[in-house]
Design a protein around this motif. Structure first.
Motif, mmCIF file in Angstrom:
data_model
loop_
_atom_site.group_PDB
_atom_site.id
_atom_site.type_symbol
_atom_site.label_atom_id
_atom_site.label_comp_id
_atom_site.label_asym_id
_atom_site.label_seq_id
_atom_site.Cartn_x
_atom_site.Cartn_y
_atom_site.Cartn_z
ATOM 1 N N ASP A 269 0.605 -12.979 17.642
ATOM 2 C CA ASP A 269 -0.530 -13.861 17.385
ATOM 3 C C ASP A 269 -1.671 -13.582 18.358
ATOM 4 O OD1 ASP A 269 0.818 -15.188 15.307
ATOM 5 O OD2 ASP A 269 1.824 -16.495 16.741
ATOM 6 N N ILE B 284 0.236 -16.007 12.500
ATOM 7 C CA ILE B 284 -0.429 -17.208 12.004
ATOM 8 C C ILE B 284 -1.941 -17.110 12.239
ATOM 9 C CG2 ILE B 284 1.568 -18.744 12.225
ATOM 10 C CD1 ILE B 284 0.306 -19.768 14.861
ATOM 11 N N LYS C 252 -5.377 -16.436 11.288
ATOM 12 C CA LYS C 252 -5.961 -16.408 9.953
ATOM 13 C C LYS C 252 -7.483 -16.230 9.935
ATOM 14 C CE LYS C 252 -6.304 -21.385 9.842
ATOM 15 N NZ LYS C 252 -5.988 -22.616 9.172
ATOM 16 N N HIS C 253 -8.061 -15.893 11.057
ATOM 17 C CA HIS C 253 -9.519 -15.773 11.065
ATOM 18 C C HIS C 253 -9.970 -14.340 10.738
ATOM 19 C CE1 HIS C 253 -9.203 -14.041 15.066
ATOM 20 N NE2 HIS C 253 -8.508 -15.088 15.426
ATOM 21 N N SER D 99 -8.857 -10.989 12.316
ATOM 22 C CA SER D 99 -7.544 -10.432 11.963
ATOM 23 C C SER D 99 -7.707 -9.273 10.987
ATOM 24 C CB SER D 99 -6.653 -11.506 11.341
ATOM 25 O OG SER D 99 -6.466 -12.570 12.235
ATOM 26 N N PHE E 245 1.120 -14.252 6.554
ATOM 27 C CA PHE E 245 0.848 -15.490 7.284
ATOM 28 C C PHE E 245 2.071 -16.396 7.178
ATOM 29 C CE2 PHE E 245 -3.418 -14.104 5.869
ATOM 30 C CZ PHE E 245 -3.979 -13.897 7.109
ATOM 31 N N THR F 178 0.478 -20.761 6.496
ATOM 32 C CA THR F 178 -0.876 -20.594 7.019
ATOM 33 C C THR F 178 -1.744 -19.969 5.935
ATOM 34 O OG1 THR F 178 0.023 -20.249 9.227
ATOM 35 C CG2 THR F 178 -2.245 -19.544 8.852
ATOM 36 N N MET F 179 -2.911 -20.552 5.716
ATOM 37 C CA MET F 179 -3.821 -20.075 4.667
ATOM 38 C C MET F 179 -5.193 -19.763 5.271
ATOM 39 S SD MET F 179 -2.234 -20.042 1.758
ATOM 40 C CE MET F 179 -3.433 -20.164 0.471
ATOM 41 N N PRO F 180 -5.674 -18.531 5.088
ATOM 42 C CA PRO F 180 -7.015 -18.188 5.576
ATOM 43 C C PRO F 180 -8.091 -18.756 4.644
ATOM 44 C CG PRO F 180 -6.067 -16.343 4.415
ATOM 45 C CD PRO F 180 -5.011 -17.416 4.447
ATOM 46 N N LEU G 142 -2.996 -9.735 1.726
ATOM 47 C CA LEU G 142 -2.713 -10.959 2.481
ATOM 48 C C LEU G 142 -1.659 -11.754 1.727
ATOM 49 C CD1 LEU G 142 -6.286 -12.219 3.503
ATOM 50 C CD2 LEU G 142 -4.758 -10.642 4.725
ATOM 51 N N SER H 282 0.923 -15.353 2.081
ATOM 52 C CA SER H 282 1.303 -16.564 2.793
ATOM 53 C C SER H 282 2.748 -16.888 2.438
ATOM 54 C CB SER H 282 0.385 -17.725 2.408
ATOM 55 O OG SER H 282 0.743 -18.890 3.130
#
Length: 114
Positions: free
Chosen positions: A35, A53, A55-56, A59, A73, A77-79, A94, A96
């Motif tokens: 992370d 985790i 998610k910004h 990344s 993720f 965790t959801m971007p 991506l 999740s």
């Protein structure tokens, strides 16, 4: 034994967030859990799956820099949509999953027979 990204996603009951990325032709032969962006930049290897985790948007830049084809993720965790859009532009898958980083990494470890 390498596995397809598709079969790994099915195993971890992952939800693909980037449907435009072709997961059929991505082969998984290792993974990296972190992370911390600088840790991933310094230690992750090309073609590993990154479990995190984080998610910004940064990344996606790190995954692109290291040539990581997929970010998983953990813990649902959801971007944001902006991150998903950038991942599709970079052809980075991506996913999740409701599972923890520990469980996801363990499933990958078992699938790869390591």
């Amino acid at each position: 034994m390498p596995v397809t990204l598709k079969s790994f996603i099915e195993t971890i009951e992952g939800k693909v967030l980037t449907p435009s990325v072709d997961i059929e032709n991505i082969i998984v032969n290792d993974g990296y859990v972190s992370d911390l962006l600088s840790d991933v930049m310094g230690n992750a290897k090309e073609n590993q799956v990154w479990i995190t985790i984080m998610k910004h948007l940064n990344s996606i830049a790190v995954a692109s820099l290291v040539n990581i084809p997929c970010i998983i993720f953990a813990k649902d965790t959801m971007p944001e949509q902006e991150v998903i859009k950038k991942a599709e532009e970079e052809n980075i898958c991506l996913v999740s999953s409701s599972q923890s980083s520990f469980t996801i990494a363990g499933e990958l470890y078992l699938m790869l027979n390591k």
